[in-house]
Design a protein around this motif. Structure first.
Motif, PDB file in Angstrom:
ATOM      1  N   SER A  29     -19.078  27.850  53.741  1.00 30.39           N
ATOM      2  CA  SER A  29     -18.371  27.851  52.157  1.00 30.39           C
ATOM      3  C   SER A  29     -17.135  26.575  52.576  1.00 30.39           C
ATOM      4  O   SER A  29     -17.084  25.588  51.631  1.00 30.39           O
ATOM      5  N   ALA A  30     -16.603  26.738  53.649  1.00 34.00           N
ATOM      6  CA  ALA A  30     -15.272  25.852  53.583  1.00 34.00           C
ATOM      7  C   ALA A  30     -15.858  24.273  54.014  1.00 34.00           C
ATOM      8  O   ALA A  30     -15.132  23.367  53.720  1.00 34.00           O
ATOM      9  N   HIS A  31     -17.188  24.106  54.257  1.00 33.91           N
ATOM     10  CA  HIS A  31     -17.799  22.798  54.708  1.00 33.91           C
ATOM     11  C   HIS A  31     -18.729  22.522  53.559  1.00 33.91           C
ATOM     12  O   HIS A  31     -19.357  21.311  53.717  1.00 33.91           O
ATOM     13  N   ALA A  32     -18.789  23.224  52.637  1.00 36.26           N
ATOM     14  CA  ALA A  32     -19.872  22.814  51.755  1.00 36.26           C
ATOM     15  C   ALA A  32     -19.970  21.551  50.990  1.00 36.26           C
ATOM     16  O   ALA A  32     -20.985  20.925  50.811  1.00 36.26           O
ATOM     17  N   ASN A  33     -18.829  20.911  50.747  1.00 34.46           N
ATOM     18  CA  ASN A  33     -18.639  19.768  49.833  1.00 34.46           C
ATOM     19  C   ASN A  33     -18.381  18.690  50.874  1.00 34.46           C
ATOM     20  O   ASN A  33     -18.341  17.330  50.346  1.00 34.46           O
ATOM     21  N   ALA A  34     -18.542  18.825  52.108  1.00 32.52           N
ATOM     22  CA  ALA A  34     -18.288  17.725  53.268  1.00 32.52           C
ATOM     23  C   ALA A  34     -19.740  16.995  53.236  1.00 32.52           C
ATOM     24  O   ALA A  34     -20.670  17.610  52.984  1.00 32.52           O
ATOM     25  N   TRP A  35     -19.511  15.505  53.269  1.00 32.68           N
ATOM     26  CA  TRP A  35     -20.767  14.856  53.309  1.00 32.68           C
ATOM     27  C   TRP A  35     -21.794  14.944  54.357  1.00 32.68           C
ATOM     28  O   TRP A  35     -22.720  14.863  54.400  1.00 32.68           O
ATOM     29  N   TYR A  36     -21.134  15.531  55.612  1.00 38.70           N
ATOM     30  CA  TYR A  36     -21.918  15.766  56.773  1.00 38.70           C
ATOM     31  C   TYR A  36     -22.725  16.974  56.573  1.00 38.70           C
ATOM     32  O   TYR A  36     -23.346  17.440  57.688  1.00 38.70           O
ATOM     33  N   ASN A  37     -22.417  17.932  55.397  1.00 40.14           N
ATOM     34  CA  ASN A  37     -22.882  19.264  55.292  1.00 40.14           C
ATOM     35  C   ASN A  37     -24.379  19.153  55.353  1.00 40.14           C
ATOM     36  O   ASN A  37     -25.259  19.996  55.815  1.00 40.14           O
ATOM     37  N   GLN A  38     -25.040  17.991  54.948  1.00 35.96           N
ATOM     38  CA  GLN A  38     -26.456  17.607  55.009  1.00 35.96           C
ATOM     39  C   GLN A  38     -27.007  17.894  56.262  1.00 35.96           C
ATOM     40  O   GLN A  38     -28.338  18.159  56.412  1.00 35.96           O
ATOM     41  N   GLN A  41     -27.553  21.570  57.164  1.00 36.38           N
ATOM     42  CA  GLN A  41     -28.553  22.054  56.323  1.00 36.38           C
ATOM     43  C   GLN A  41     -29.993  21.757  56.879  1.00 36.38           C
ATOM     44  O   GLN A  41     -30.834  22.544  56.730  1.00 36.38           O
ATOM     45  N   GLN A  42     -30.064  20.941  57.781  1.00 32.10           N
ATOM     46  CA  GLN A  42     -31.361  20.311  58.433  1.00 32.10           C
ATOM     47  C   GLN A  42     -31.709  20.952  59.599  1.00 32.10           C
ATOM     48  O   GLN A  42     -32.721  21.008  60.125  1.00 32.10           O
ATOM     49  N   ILE A  43     -30.626  21.880  60.143  1.00 33.14           N
ATOM     50  CA  ILE A  43     -30.968  22.406  61.478  1.00 33.14           C
ATOM     51  C   ILE A  43     -31.782  23.751  61.242  1.00 33.14           C
ATOM     52  O   ILE A  43     -31.427  24.722  60.428  1.00 33.14           O
ATOM     53  N   GLN A  44     -32.783  24.042  62.047  1.00 32.60           N
ATOM     54  CA  GLN A  44     -33.591  25.278  62.067  1.00 32.60           C
ATOM     55  C   GLN A  44     -32.690  26.425  62.780  1.00 32.60           C
ATOM     56  O   GLN A  44     -31.867  25.976  63.696  1.00 32.60           O
ATOM     57  N   GLN A  45     -33.091  27.757  62.465  1.00 33.39           N
ATOM     58  CA  GLN A  45     -32.285  28.803  62.913  1.00 33.39           C
ATOM     59  C   GLN A  45     -32.463  28.907  64.475  1.00 33.39           C
ATOM     60  O   GLN A  45     -31.404  29.172  65.067  1.00 33.39           O
ATOM     61  N   GLN A  46     -33.319  28.688  65.017  1.00 33.10           N
ATOM     62  CA  GLN A  46     -33.709  28.665  66.460  1.00 33.10           C
ATOM     63  C   GLN A  46     -32.774  27.578  67.325  1.00 33.10           C
ATOM     64  O   GLN A  46     -32.077  28.009  67.988  1.00 33.10           O
ATOM     65  N   GLU A  47     -32.595  26.611  66.514  1.00 33.92           N
ATOM     66  CA  GLU A  47     -31.674  25.413  67.084  1.00 33.92           C
ATOM     67  C   GLU A  47     -30.207  25.844  66.857  1.00 33.92           C
ATOM     68  O   GLU A  47     -29.531  25.606  67.951  1.00 33.92           O
ATOM     69  N   LEU A  48     -29.920  26.402  65.905  1.00 31.44           N
ATOM     70  CA  LEU A  48     -28.737  26.866  65.663  1.00 31.44           C
ATOM     71  C   LEU A  48     -28.182  27.811  66.651  1.00 31.44           C
ATOM     72  O   LEU A  48     -26.953  28.040  67.160  1.00 31.44           O
ATOM     73  N   ALA A 107     -22.052  21.749  64.937  1.00 33.36           N
ATOM     74  CA  ALA A 107     -23.566  21.495  64.871  1.00 33.36           C
ATOM     75  C   ALA A 107     -23.849  20.259  63.729  1.00 33.36           C
ATOM     76  O   ALA A 107     -24.975  19.973  64.189  1.00 33.36           O
ATOM     77  N   SER A 108     -23.067  20.193  62.924  1.00 36.00           N
ATOM     78  CA  SER A 108     -23.215  18.792  62.133  1.00 36.00           C
ATOM     79  C   SER A 108     -23.444  17.800  62.763  1.00 36.00           C
ATOM     80  O   SER A 108     -24.086  16.884  62.704  1.00 36.00           O
ATOM     81  N   MET A 109     -22.322  17.685  63.804  1.00 41.26           N
ATOM     82  CA  MET A 109     -22.155  16.677  64.771  1.00 41.26           C
ATOM     83  C   MET A 109     -23.488  16.238  65.557  1.00 41.26           C
ATOM     84  O   MET A 109     -23.836  15.027  65.716  1.00 41.26           O
ATOM     85  N   HIS A 110     -23.796  17.316  66.200  1.00 38.27           N
ATOM     86  CA  HIS A 110     -25.010  17.458  67.123  1.00 38.27           C
ATOM     87  C   HIS A 110     -26.226  16.772  66.266  1.00 38.27           C
ATOM     88  O   HIS A 110     -26.913  16.075  66.875  1.00 38.27           O
TER      89      HIS A 110
END
Length: 209
Positions: A29-38, A41-48, A107-110
């Motif tokens: 929620s704290a990062h929901a509005n950040a441009w990099y949140n996209q 959201q692309q990362i699969q659960q296994q990769e997370l 994770a977003s950076m990765h």
């Protein structure tokens, strides 16, 4: 071995993702509005889960965040991150400007770097390990940056030092430069209208990095 972050260590924090006293939902929620949140959201659960394991293995003090020095342990395409790039990437994703990045920021950076690497590889059709300015423009577009060729050429000239082509570390540096400006623009655009008004001092602060 994806992303080059080695074999994941056991998670000393238990099974709760983001479990440093703050729930995963609260962190997201704290990062929901950040441009990099996209990217997150692309990362699969296994990769997370793999990313979480790597993150917790280097977070020695269990603070829930890592520094640029710790970030240097990541390699992409056989290229280690330099300290200069690691510092800049931390600044890009450090929304609260704490000087460190939490798990979601990491994770977003990765994912951002993974897409940069994929775009570079796809644009490198002759597999010589370098791209010219037009190829870089196409690679930036496929990485999620919608910018014209003119600005692309300016950033290309900055990192190429007179050369007609740049390699992946230089491309990543270029992407980090653009991404940091995007983050700073977003932080200044409080009403989210795509326009900011800055004085000369503020302009210097934006461009200083």
């Amino acid at each position: 071995q994806q992303g080059g972050y080695g074999q994941p260590a056991a998670n000393p924090y238990g099974g709760q993702q983001g479990g440093y006293g703050q729930s995963s939902a609260a962190m997201q929620s704290a990062h929901a509005n950040a441009w990099y949140n996209q990217y997150y959201q692309q990362i699969q659960q296994q990769e997370l889960q793999k990313l979480q394991a790597w993150f917790t293995s280097v977070d020695a003090d269990r603070s829930g965040s890592i520094t640029a020095h710790e970030l240097q342990k990541v390699t992409f395409g056989g290229f280690p991150l330099t300290m200069a790039i690691a510092i800049k990437l931390v600044k890009v994703f450090d929304k609260d400007r704490s000087g460190t990045i939490d798990f979601i920021e990491y994770a977003s950076m990765h994912q951002f770097i993974t897409l940069m690497q994929k775009s570079f590889t796809q644009a490198d059709r002759d597999r010589n390990g370098s791209l010219d300015a037009h190829e870089i423009h196409a690679a930036l577009q496929s990485s999620g940056f919608t910018i014209g060729f003119g600005p692309t050429q300016l950033f290309f000239n900055k990192v190429s030092c007179g050369s007609r082509a740049i390699n992946f570390p230089q491309f990543l540096q270029m992407g980090a430069d653009i991404a940091l400006l995007k983050s700073k623009f977003e932080w200044s655009d409080s009403d989210r209208d795509g326009v900011i008004h800055v004085n000369f001092t503020q302009l210097l602060e934006i461009c200083a990095d």
